[in-house]
Scaffold this active site. Structure first.
Site, short mmCIF file in Angstrom:
data_model
loop_
_atom_site.label_atom_id
_atom_site.label_comp_id
_atom_site.label_asym_id
_atom_site.label_seq_id
_atom_site.Cartn_x
_atom_site.Cartn_y
_atom_site.Cartn_z
N ASP A 1 53.73 56.85 111.85
CA ASP A 1 54.96 57.50 112.30
C ASP A 1 56.21 56.82 111.75
O ASP A 1 57.16 57.49 111.34
CB ASP A 1 55.04 57.49 113.83
CG ASP A 1 53.88 58.23 114.48
OD1 ASP A 1 53.06 58.82 113.76
OD2 ASP A 1 53.79 58.18 115.72
N ASP B 1 60.11 61.42 111.28
CA ASP B 1 58.91 60.60 111.40
C ASP B 1 58.11 60.76 110.12
O ASP B 1 57.97 61.88 109.60
CB ASP B 1 58.04 61.03 112.58
CG ASP B 1 58.48 60.45 113.91
OD1 ASP B 1 59.61 59.93 113.98
OD2 ASP B 1 57.70 60.55 114.88
N HIS C 1 54.62 66.27 114.05
CA HIS C 1 53.70 65.70 113.07
C HIS C 1 52.80 66.76 112.44
O HIS C 1 52.18 67.58 113.13
CB HIS C 1 52.88 64.54 113.65
CG HIS C 1 53.75 63.42 114.15
ND1 HIS C 1 53.30 62.43 114.97
CD2 HIS C 1 55.07 63.15 113.93
CE1 HIS C 1 54.29 61.59 115.26
NE2 HIS C 1 55.38 62.02 114.63
N ASP D 1 50.01 66.43 110.80
CA ASP D 1 48.57 66.22 110.68
C ASP D 1 47.74 66.76 111.83
O ASP D 1 46.57 66.42 111.98
CB ASP D 1 48.24 64.75 110.43
CG ASP D 1 48.97 63.79 111.34
OD1 ASP D 1 49.50 64.24 112.36
OD2 ASP D 1 48.99 62.58 111.03
N CYS E 1 46.86 59.17 112.27
CA CYS E 1 48.06 58.65 112.92
C CYS E 1 48.04 57.13 113.06
O CYS E 1 49.06 56.46 112.90
CB CYS E 1 48.22 59.25 114.32
SG CYS E 1 48.32 61.04 114.37
#
Length: 373
Positions: free
Chosen positions: A127, A205, A254, A256, A358
């Site tokens: 992140d 991020d 995010h 992903d 992550c």
């Protein structure tokens, strides 16, 4: 013969010594060194509109109640067990694993503009740090509780810099009240997205970006704005292209859990969050693989993550892929698609807001800068 062997060994050592200490251009080249975060010393994130906009509605009341308190011991120990198994797998597969310093995140802190009850954790280096080639970029995260999170990685960053890596920090945001949309509400399904942050200052991020050589893909989210995307575009310059992937998640945070490149020409996507017909033009030549529906893995009272963490996998190379052991439909599909899944139990880490991708940061992958489109 001995002289020849010595010459060969010397050349090999010289070549190894000349390799950049930090070098990673994509998500699938053979992984040589990685940072894995830590779960100890963390806190339940302080309640804020950016947290509300990123977490399941069912968890809001409990998150408000536990706001800023140290993470429960049982939760920490369970996550540590999963993380230790993950580290063993990485090392068994030949990957060097580095860890951040154990810097507690439980103390309150303040700036001239705001104060928070605690930090968050140092479990997810993906992140706050972005590796592009031989450069590590510290990102301007939008959560106030994460303002000093990168302090836990400082000694590693200094080590990599002294060994020749380029180390950059994006403009640190003020995170004033004017940045946040305090009136944010969960949009109805199909309604236009709302975002918890506006465009008043640069925020992003690293986990909202994914790398495919000269092309990076990004989602606008509750922690990444167009100001931040444009800063990175100008910083990287003409050598790279940044393309936006528009997520259909009602609480985007995010990329992903929406879009995960697996190898050249193939990527995994969430059918709930991505319409393949709406991807950037450059991706039209790729094979987009729909991830099977996630197996329910709720093991904690506090749910901080999307169910689509099921597809939050880590590629060790173009074939080997670390994935959650309980996600049997995904494991079966990966095998059908020609990959080599390495199952690992990791559901206890989900409460820390991330899975394999992550909770890691690629430091070095064996490969060079290329275009895949």
């Amino acid at each position: 013969m001995a002289i020849a062997e010595n010459d060969t060994r010397s050349q090999s050592e010289a070549n190894e010594a000349s390799q950049p200490v930090v070098c990673s251009y994509n998500e699938w080249d053979p992984l040589e060194e990685v940072i894995v975060g830590r779960v100890d010393g963390g806190a339940v994130p302080p309640w804020h509109v950016t947290l509300q906009a990123a977490t399941p509605q069912e968890s809001w009341e409990l998150l408000k109640l536990l706001s800023g308190k140290p993470a429960p011991d049982a939760m920490v120990q369970a996550a540590q067990r999963d993380q230790e198994e993950f580290v063993k797998i990485l090392e068994r597969e030949g990957v060097i694993v580095r860890r951040p310093d154990p810097v507690p995140q439980t103390a309150s802190f303040r700036s001239p503009d705001w104060e928070v009850e605690s930090g968050y954790n140092v479990a997810n280096p993906r992140d706050g740090l972005l590796v592009v080639g031989e450069e590590i970029i510290e990102t301007p995260m939008a959560w106030r509780s994460r303002y000093f999170e990168m302090n836990a990685y400082r000694s590693l960053l200094q080590e990599y810099f002294k060994a020749g890596a380029k180390w950059t920090a994006a403009p640190r945001p003020q995170l004033a009240d004017s940045l946040y949309n305090e009136d944010w509400e969960l949009p109805e399904k199909g309604a236009p997205l709302q975002f918890a942050i506006n465009e008043s200052e640069c925020c992003f991020d690293a986990a909202d970006f994914t790398r495919c050589g000269r092309d990076l893909f990004v989602t606008r989210s509750n922690v990444t704005n167009y100001f931040g995307i444009e800063w990175l575009r100008r910083h990287l310059g003409d050598e790279y292209n940044i393309h936006e992937i528009k997520t259909q998640s009602r609480q985007p945070m995010h990329i992903d859990t929406t879009f995960v490149p697996l190898c050249p020409g193939r990527a995994l996507y969430s059918p709930d969050f991505l319409d393949p017909s709406q991807v950037p033009e450059v991706l039209k030549s790729w094979e987009l693989l729909p991830a099977p529906r996630p197996v329910s893995t709720m093991v904690q009272m506090i749910d901080l993550s999307s169910a689509w963490l099921s597809m939050n996998v880590l590629m060790l190379d173009e074939k080997r892929v670390v994935c959650e052991a309980t996600q049997e439909p995904l494991i079966e599909k990966l095998r059908e698609w020609g990959f080599e899944p390495i199952p690992c139990p990791y559901t206890n880490h989900y409460v820390y807001g991330g899975a394999f991708h992550c909770s890691t940061l690629d430091i070095r992958r064996k490969g060079s800068l290329q275009s895949y489109f």
